[in-house]
Design a protein around this motif. Structure first.
Motif, PDB file in Angstrom:
ATOM      1  N   PHE A  34       0.832  -1.192   0.000  1.00 41.64           N
ATOM      2  CA  PHE A  34       0.000   0.000   0.000  1.00 41.64           C
ATOM      3  C   PHE A  34       0.880   1.259   0.000  1.00 41.64           C
ATOM      4  N   GLY A  35       1.859   1.238   0.882  1.00 42.22           N
ATOM      5  CA  GLY A  35       2.759   2.381   1.016  1.00 42.22           C
ATOM      6  C   GLY A  35       3.523   2.653  -0.256  1.00 42.22           C
ATOM      7  N   LYS A  36       4.055   1.601  -0.821  1.00 47.04           N
ATOM      8  CA  LYS A  36       4.852   1.722  -2.041  1.00 47.04           C
ATOM      9  C   LYS A  36       3.970   2.247  -3.193  1.00 47.04           C
ATOM     10  N   LEU A  37       2.770   1.702  -3.266  1.00 48.45           N
ATOM     11  CA  LEU A  37       1.858   2.104  -4.337  1.00 48.45           C
ATOM     12  C   LEU A  37       1.570   3.607  -4.262  1.00 48.45           C
ATOM     13  N   LEU A  38       1.203   4.066  -3.065  1.00 47.81           N
ATOM     14  CA  LEU A  38       0.842   5.476  -2.942  1.00 47.81           C
ATOM     15  C   LEU A  38       2.060   6.381  -3.081  1.00 47.81           C
ATOM     16  N   GLY A  39       3.226   5.852  -2.689  1.00 47.58           N
ATOM     17  CA  GLY A  39       4.443   6.649  -2.803  1.00 47.58           C
ATOM     18  C   GLY A  39       4.871   6.811  -4.243  1.00 47.58           C
ATOM     19  N   GLU A  40       4.782   5.734  -5.021  1.00 45.27           N
ATOM     20  CA  GLU A  40       5.276   5.786  -6.395  1.00 45.27           C
ATOM     21  C   GLU A  40       4.207   6.213  -7.389  1.00 45.27           C
ATOM     22  N   HIS A  41       2.971   6.012  -6.986  1.00 47.32           N
ATOM     23  CA  HIS A  41       1.871   6.359  -7.904  1.00 47.32           C
ATOM     24  C   HIS A  41       0.824   7.182  -7.151  1.00 47.32           C
ATOM     25  N   PRO A  42       1.141   8.458  -6.941  1.00 45.71           N
ATOM     26  CA  PRO A  42       0.272   9.277  -6.079  1.00 45.71           C
ATOM     27  C   PRO A  42      -1.169   9.396  -6.606  1.00 45.71           C
ATOM     28  N   GLN A  43      -1.367   9.077  -7.885  1.00 46.23           N
ATOM     29  CA  GLN A  43      -2.744   9.205  -8.406  1.00 46.23           C
ATOM     30  C   GLN A  43      -3.722   8.312  -7.655  1.00 46.23           C
ATOM     31  N   PHE A  44      -3.195   7.247  -7.008  1.00 43.28           N
ATOM     32  CA  PHE A  44      -4.099   6.332  -6.298  1.00 43.28           C
ATOM     33  C   PHE A  44      -4.501   6.841  -4.919  1.00 43.28           C
ATOM     34  N   HIS A 435     -18.922  20.976  -4.916  1.00 43.36           N
ATOM     35  CA  HIS A 435     -19.473  20.242  -3.768  1.00 43.36           C
ATOM     36  C   HIS A 435     -18.461  20.282  -2.624  1.00 43.36           C
ATOM     37  N   ALA A 436     -18.859  19.712  -1.502  1.00 40.32           N
ATOM     38  CA  ALA A 436     -17.934  19.669  -0.360  1.00 40.32           C
ATOM     39  C   ALA A 436     -16.859  18.623  -0.624  1.00 40.32           C
ATOM     40  N   PHE A 437     -15.673  18.856  -0.079  1.00 43.22           N
ATOM     41  CA  PHE A 437     -14.565  17.903  -0.236  1.00 43.22           C
ATOM     42  C   PHE A 437     -14.075  17.440   1.127  1.00 43.22           C
ATOM     43  N   THR A 438     -13.721  16.179   1.186  1.00 43.70           N
ATOM     44  CA  THR A 438     -12.989  15.691   2.349  1.00 43.70           C
ATOM     45  C   THR A 438     -11.664  15.169   1.817  1.00 43.70           C
ATOM     46  N   ALA A 439     -10.611  15.849   2.180  1.00 48.87           N
ATOM     47  CA  ALA A 439      -9.293  15.396   1.695  1.00 48.87           C
ATOM     48  C   ALA A 439      -8.618  14.607   2.797  1.00 48.87           C
ATOM     49  N   GLN A 440      -8.272  13.375   2.465  1.00 51.21           N
ATOM     50  CA  GLN A 440      -7.505  12.554   3.400  1.00 51.21           C
ATOM     51  C   GLN A 440      -6.096  12.493   2.856  1.00 51.21           C
ATOM     52  N   ILE A 441      -5.175  13.069   3.571  1.00 50.84           N
ATOM     53  CA  ILE A 441      -3.805  13.126   3.056  1.00 50.84           C
ATOM     54  C   ILE A 441      -2.910  12.330   4.002  1.00 50.84           C
ATOM     55  N   PRO A 442      -2.147  11.382   3.449  1.00 51.89           N
ATOM     56  CA  PRO A 442      -1.322  10.558   4.344  1.00 51.89           C
ATOM     57  C   PRO A 442      -0.296  11.397   5.114  1.00 51.89           C
ATOM     58  N   LEU A 443      -0.054  11.019   6.347  1.00 53.36           N
ATOM     59  CA  LEU A 443       0.953  11.716   7.148  1.00 53.36           C
ATOM     60  C   LEU A 443       2.343  11.493   6.573  1.00 53.36           C
ATOM     61  N   HIS A 444       2.483  10.389   5.842  1.00 55.86           N
ATOM     62  CA  HIS A 444       3.753  10.146   5.167  1.00 55.86           C
ATOM     63  C   HIS A 444       3.437   9.463   3.840  1.00 55.86           C
ATOM     64  N   PRO A 445       3.944  10.009   2.730  1.00 52.43           N
ATOM     65  CA  PRO A 445       3.564   9.446   1.431  1.00 52.43           C
ATOM     66  C   PRO A 445       3.938   7.970   1.272  1.00 52.43           C
ATOM     67  N   ASP A 446       4.982   7.511   1.942  1.00 48.99           N
ATOM     68  CA  ASP A 446       5.393   6.114   1.785  1.00 48.99           C
ATOM     69  C   ASP A 446       4.833   5.200   2.863  1.00 48.99           C
ATOM     70  N   HIS A 447       4.197   5.781   3.846  1.00 49.72           N
ATOM     71  CA  HIS A 447       3.726   4.966   4.974  1.00 49.72           C
ATOM     72  C   HIS A 447       2.285   5.279   5.335  1.00 49.72           C
ATOM     73  N   PRO A 448       1.347   4.813   4.530  1.00 51.64           N
ATOM     74  CA  PRO A 448      -0.063   5.102   4.861  1.00 51.64           C
ATOM     75  C   PRO A 448      -0.444   4.539   6.221  1.00 51.64           C
ATOM     76  N   GLU A 449       0.322   3.540   6.702  1.00 55.13           N
ATOM     77  CA  GLU A 449      -0.008   2.989   8.006  1.00 55.13           C
ATOM     78  C   GLU A 449       0.197   4.012   9.128  1.00 55.13           C
ATOM     79  N   MET A 450       0.911   5.107   8.823  1.00 54.78           N
ATOM     80  CA  MET A 450       1.093   6.134   9.841  1.00 54.78           C
ATOM     81  C   MET A 450      -0.177   6.954  10.036  1.00 54.78           C
ATOM     82  N   GLY A 451      -1.117   6.815   9.102  1.00 56.42           N
ATOM     83  CA  GLY A 451      -2.391   7.509   9.258  1.00 56.42           C
ATOM     84  C   GLY A 451      -2.536   8.697   8.326  1.00 56.42           C
ATOM     85  N   PHE A 452      -3.590   9.429   8.509  1.00 57.79           N
ATOM     86  CA  PHE A 452      -3.946  10.498   7.582  1.00 57.79           C
ATOM     87  C   PHE A 452      -4.328  11.763   8.333  1.00 57.79           C
ATOM     88  N   ARG A 453      -4.197  12.868   7.625  1.00 60.80           N
ATOM     89  CA  ARG A 453      -4.789  14.108   8.136  1.00 60.80           C
ATOM     90  C   ARG A 453      -6.050  14.333   7.318  1.00 60.80           C
TER      91      ARG A 453
END
Ligand SMILES: [Zn+2]
Length: 582
Positions: A34-44, A435-453
């Motif tokens: 998951f981390g690698k995917l989001l880190g290398e392919h931010p579109q996901f 419309h309204a937006f909810t942006a969930q942004i990872p606390l670390h692009p390579d480590h989604p397990e660290m959580g989101f803001r």
């Protein structure tokens, strides 16, 4: 995702899962994938909910295959991925000279507690400590606090030195304080005098130097040992005033360096005028550097002395004394000078700056004291690896702050949580937000397990307002499109003095990419924490940090995205941070 996009996503995920499985004996786990995917392919990052089940499914599917088959698939489809990433070779210290000669290697760090330590001191500490550990030996801390007149120790610095060593992770196996050991030095001085290897010189210093320059002995040198013992006892009994008598160790009067000839070993200090911070006026006869250091190195069984090459002359002096006693001089490693361009490593210059009010405290960010580096979020691990990199070589070394930052970045980048900080904020109003937006942004692009803001953007009548940094104005002006990181794309319509007018464009990251839109960070207006960042030049950059920064703790090292790494110094109604580096 449409079917085509999903097919593409599956291929990308499959490759990451396979490589992960190969690395871990055939079993991939979803989190790093998951981390690698989001880190290398931010579109996901905007399709987390959709890709999660796909990852889980593919992980199960791949883990069910035997390792050989996993390897075969990668070999066929992505052979280039099998070329092993070259791991950086970890630098190691060169071996110590003659380590085998000794049962146990013993090293020491021996500061004068008259000031805090700086990056230059870290070299002596880390090399001495690492060498001791490398050979399963001992590392001692020895306070050389015998000059209460010109290099006066201060009580607060004994603890400051211990704190710095603790922080560097260099645990010492024994601690000595020279001001506790005067009786020992007296004993050895007496032994030298008795044997005729030292004498009490009562000449005026200039007279002695005049004679010494031409290799002549002063009248005191030829007195008998008995007469010198009487003089020695007079010294101890307080019969001489300051400057009226010194014990000199006999050397070759023809030594090429006049500074080595019959060097002074003990002197009288008027401790009623210059009381020692620990022992007050209890003693009047004090050893000078070469004598106490030389005696202690022998008594403490120091096998290897690792120090700067400015000590070479001291070695020449001490070797005479070692010969008198019949001792063997420890092995020495003399390293070259270390300079950091743009930082003063000179104690006296730093003290001058403190006295003049240029620096408020010794942890001023402009300084290279360990306290200052600590406050800025430079890690002990970074200092450690830098010093191992530099090593004990005798050539002078010039480093830049950039060298230190590179080592530090390696340490903190994998763990530092990411946040938005808008400095010099200016308001931007975007209309036609659909419309309204909810942006969930990872606390670390390579480590989604660290959580989101999480950011909520709720437009009122299609309008939403944000803060961006004025520094980004140049970047966004005249662009076809601009993207708010992880949110949406817009077009700037008008830049006014205190407000920017913009128009909503689209949501997709791909479109931003296609349009070459610059990515900027943002904070919804009326949210966030006022924030001050103390910069390396001691100036203060003010702005607003995103709302989730309220929960940060002191000492956390984070990254303000597109701004740099900072160490959180305090959080209350305002967040204060110290800038480390970009
Ligand atoms: Zn003399």
């Amino acid at each position: 995702m449409n079917p085509n996009e999903e097919k593409e996503a599956r291929e990308i995920i499959k490759k990451i899962v396979l490589l992960n499985a190969l690395r871990y004996g055939g079993k991939a786990s979803p989190k790093p994938v998951f981390g690698k995917l989001l880190g290398e392919h931010p579109q996901f990052r905007r399709q987390i909910k959709e890709v999660s089940p796909i990852i889980n499914e593919i992980v199960q599917e791949i883990n069910a295959l035997p390792l050989e088959q996993q390897k075969a698939i990668v070999e066929e489809k992505w052979p280039e991925a099998l070329v092993e990433e070259k791991t950086e070779e970890k630098k190691q210290l060169p071996p110590l000279p003659n380590a085998k000669k000794y049962d146990r290697v013993v090293t020491r760090f021996s500061p004068n507690p008259d000031f805090v330590l700086h990056l230059g001191s870290a070299r002596a500490i880390i090399l001495s400590y690492d060498y001791a550990k490398m050979y399963n030996g001992l590392f001692y801390l020895r306070f050389e606090d015998t000059d209460s007149k010109t290099k006066k120790p201060k009580l607060e610095f004994y603890d400051a030195v211990r704190e710095d060593l603790d922080w560097l992770g260099c645990k010492w196996d024994g601690e000595f304080i020279q001001s506790d050991r005067l009786k020992i030095y007296y004993e050895y001085a007496e032994e030298l005098i008795k044997a005729g290897n030292a004498y009490v010189c009562t000449c005026v210093r200039e007279v002695f130097q005049e004679k010494s320059k031409t290799g002549q002995s002063c009248p005191c040198r030829i007195l008998s040992a008995e007469e010198n013992l009487v003089r020695w006892n007079r010294m101890l009994d307080g019969k001489y005033g300051e400057g009226e008598a010194v014990v000199r160790v006999k050397t070759d009067l023809g030594h090429p360096n006049p500074a080595v000839r019959d060097w002074p070993a003990l002197r009288i200090v008027d401790t009623t005028k210059y009381p020692h911070p620990r022992v007050g006026s209890k003693y009047r006869v004090w050893p000078l550097y070469n004598f106490s250091t030389g005696v202690d190195d022998h008594l403490m069984g120091i096998t290897h002395i690792i120090r700067g090459k400015e000590h070479l002359t001291n070695q020449a002096r001490q070797e005479y004394m070692y010969r008198h006693f019949g001792w063997e001089y420890p092995e020495t490693i003399h390293y070259g000078r270390l300079k950091i361009t743009g930082a003063s490593l000179s104690k006296s210059e730093i003290v001058k700056g403190l006295n003049s009010g240029l620096y408020k405290h010794w942890d001023d960010p402009r300084l290279a004291t360990l306290a200052a580096l600590r406050r800025r979020g430079i890690t002990p691990e970074a200092i450690h690896s830098l010093m191992i990199d530099v090593g004990p070589k005798p050539a002078d070394v010039v480093l830049s702050w950039k060298n230190l930052y590179a080592h530090n970045r390696k340490q903190i980048d994998p763990d530092a949580k990411r946040y938005f900080f808008v400095h010099n904020p200016i308001k931007i109003s975007v209309k036609n937000v659909p419309h309204a937006f909810t942006a969930q942004i990872p606390l670390h692009p390579d480590h989604p397990e660290m959580g989101f803001r999480c950011f909520e953007v709720k437009p009122a009548k299609g309008k939403a307002a944000f803060l961006i940094s004025k520094d980004d104005l140049d970047l966004i002006e005249g662009k076809r499109a601009v993207r708010f990181m992880d949110l949406f794309n817009f077009r700037v319509e008008k830049i006014e003095k205190t407000l920017i007018q913009a128009n909503f464009l689209s949501e997709s990251y791909e479109e931003a990419k296609k349009l070459g839109a610059p990515l900027i960070h943002w904070i919804p207006v009326d949210s966030g924490v006022p924030c001050e960042v103390v910069m390396p030049d001691a100036s203060v950059t003010k702005g607003v940090a995103e709302e989730s920064c309220r929960t940060l703790k002191s000492n956390e090292i984070i990254q303000f995205q597109r701004f740099g790494f900072v160490r959180v110094d305090g959080v209350n109604e305002k967040l204060t941070a110290y800038f480390a580096h970009r």
